[in-house]
Design a protein around this motif. Structure first.
Motif, PDB file in Angstrom:
ATOM      1  N   ALA A  55       0.861  -1.182   0.000  1.00 31.63           N
ATOM      2  CA  ALA A  55       0.000   0.000   0.000  1.00 31.63           C
ATOM      3  C   ALA A  55       0.893   1.225   0.000  1.00 31.63           C
ATOM      4  N   HIS A  85      -1.994  -3.773  -5.051  1.00 33.75           N
ATOM      5  CA  HIS A  85      -2.249  -2.799  -3.982  1.00 33.75           C
ATOM      6  C   HIS A  85      -3.409  -3.302  -3.136  1.00 33.75           C
ATOM      7  N   PRO A  87      -6.519  -3.294  -0.953  1.00 30.61           N
ATOM      8  CA  PRO A  87      -7.590  -2.292  -0.854  1.00 30.61           C
ATOM      9  C   PRO A  87      -8.035  -2.069   0.590  1.00 30.61           C
ATOM     10  N   PHE A  88      -7.236  -1.328   1.346  1.00 22.65           N
ATOM     11  CA  PHE A  88      -7.535  -1.112   2.761  1.00 22.65           C
ATOM     12  C   PHE A  88      -8.885  -0.429   2.972  1.00 22.65           C
ATOM     13  N   GLN A  89      -9.294   0.431   2.031  1.00 23.17           N
ATOM     14  CA  GLN A  89     -10.552   1.156   2.182  1.00 23.17           C
ATOM     15  C   GLN A  89     -11.722   0.466   1.487  1.00 23.17           C
ATOM     16  N   ASN A  92     -13.543   0.355  -3.313  1.00 23.73           N
ATOM     17  CA  ASN A  92     -13.307   1.616  -4.021  1.00 23.73           C
ATOM     18  C   ASN A  92     -12.071   2.330  -3.478  1.00 23.73           C
ATOM     19  N   ASP A  93     -11.115   1.583  -2.982  1.00 23.54           N
ATOM     20  CA  ASP A  93      -9.916   2.145  -2.373  1.00 23.54           C
ATOM     21  C   ASP A  93      -9.208   3.113  -3.331  1.00 23.54           C
ATOM     22  N   GLU A  95      -6.192   4.629  -3.297  1.00 21.04           N
ATOM     23  CA  GLU A  95      -4.792   4.325  -3.617  1.00 21.04           C
ATOM     24  C   GLU A  95      -4.695   3.157  -4.604  1.00 21.04           C
ATOM     25  N   ALA A  96      -5.480   2.116  -4.373  1.00 17.34           N
ATOM     26  CA  ALA A  96      -5.498   0.985  -5.301  1.00 17.34           C
ATOM     27  C   ALA A  96      -5.989   1.436  -6.672  1.00 17.34           C
ATOM     28  N   HIS A  97      -6.964   2.342  -6.668  1.00 14.21           N
ATOM     29  CA  HIS A  97      -7.501   2.900  -7.915  1.00 14.21           C
ATOM     30  C   HIS A  97      -6.388   3.634  -8.673  1.00 14.21           C
ATOM     31  N   MET A 127      -5.155   9.940  -0.010  1.00 12.30           N
ATOM     32  CA  MET A 127      -6.090   8.942   0.495  1.00 12.30           C
ATOM     33  C   MET A 127      -7.512   9.147  -0.020  1.00 12.30           C
ATOM     34  N   LYS A 128      -7.720  10.208  -0.838  1.00  9.13           N
ATOM     35  CA  LYS A 128      -9.036  10.484  -1.389  1.00  9.13           C
ATOM     36  C   LYS A 128      -8.926  10.712  -2.887  1.00  9.13           C
TER      37      LYS A 128
END
Length: 221
Positions: A55, A85, A87-89, A92-93, A95-97, A127-128
């Motif tokens: 991440a 990556h 997907p911690f979030q 729709n993470d 950072e992964a996006h 992060m957004k």
């Protein structure tokens, strides 16, 4: 006599345990674990697939990055590295996006280290969605093209599949490394099992474990 024998057996057991807890001779359940359900690999021929779950916001991933790049170079044609990556979030993470979008654009090699530097050295918040789109447009990426790929069906499909991918590999933290779709290890696991606290020792031991697992996997090719 019996007491002496018992003490001898205990001593032998302790010696054996110490011998097994070695990064150059990693043991299943100690420095690595074998996945209950091995996953298909994308590497072909005799090359061993190495998958890094990471991440961008992860300090340990940032610390691992230079050593991992050097290790990949050292391994050469023995391996194929693939990054995922985590997907911690959720599905729709952001950072992964970002990672998947740059990968689809062919810009990952150019931007990967820049993102780590921005997050961990320059302390940029990524992060957004809006933070990411603003940052990439200020760092040499065409905003319109980025948004086109960002919103594309193929990228969105891969993004929403990431939780399934991480679940299949039984990954819940970063950095985690999978060798040949079946052996899972991490610097954290190596440090914990070998009772290490020094950062350099942990990194050196982790790459020794990876060397051994690649060699072990190569024997089955």
């Amino acid at each position: 006599m019996r007491r002496t024998l018992r003490l001898a057996l205990i001593a032998a057991s302790l010696v054996a345990s110490t011998a097994f807890a070695s990064p150059t001779n990693p043991q299943n359940g100690v420095e690595y674990v074998t996945l209950a359900a091995p996953q298909p690999v994308q590497a072909t021929g005799k090359k061993v697939e190495v998958v890094e779950f990471f991440a961008y916001h992860c300090p340990a991933c940032f610390a691992l990055e230079p050593g991992l790049n050097a290790w990949v170079k050292k391994q050469g044609d023995n391996i194929v590295l693939r990054r995922v990556h985590l997907p911690f979030q959720g599905p729709n993470d952001p950072e992964a996006h970002l990672f998947l979008t740059l990968e689809a654009m062919g810009k990952l090699d150019e931007m990967h280290s820049k993102i780590f530097h921005a997050v961990h050295v320059q302390r940029v918040r990524l992060m957004k969605d809006e933070q990411i789109i603003d940052w990439v447009s200020k760092n040499g990426i065409d905003r319109a093209k980025f948004l086109e790929v960002w919103n594309s069906f193929s990228v969105m499909t891969k993004l929403r599949r990431l939780p399934q991918v991480s679940n299949a590999y039984q990954v819940s933290g970063t950095p985690t490394i999978i060798i040949d779709g079946k052996y899972q290890t991490s610097p954290g696991q190596v440090a914990d099992k070998l009772k290490m606290k020094d950062g350099k020792q942990i990194m050196d031991a982790s790459f020794q474990v990876l060397d051994a697992l690649v060699a072990k996997a190569a024997k089955t090719k």
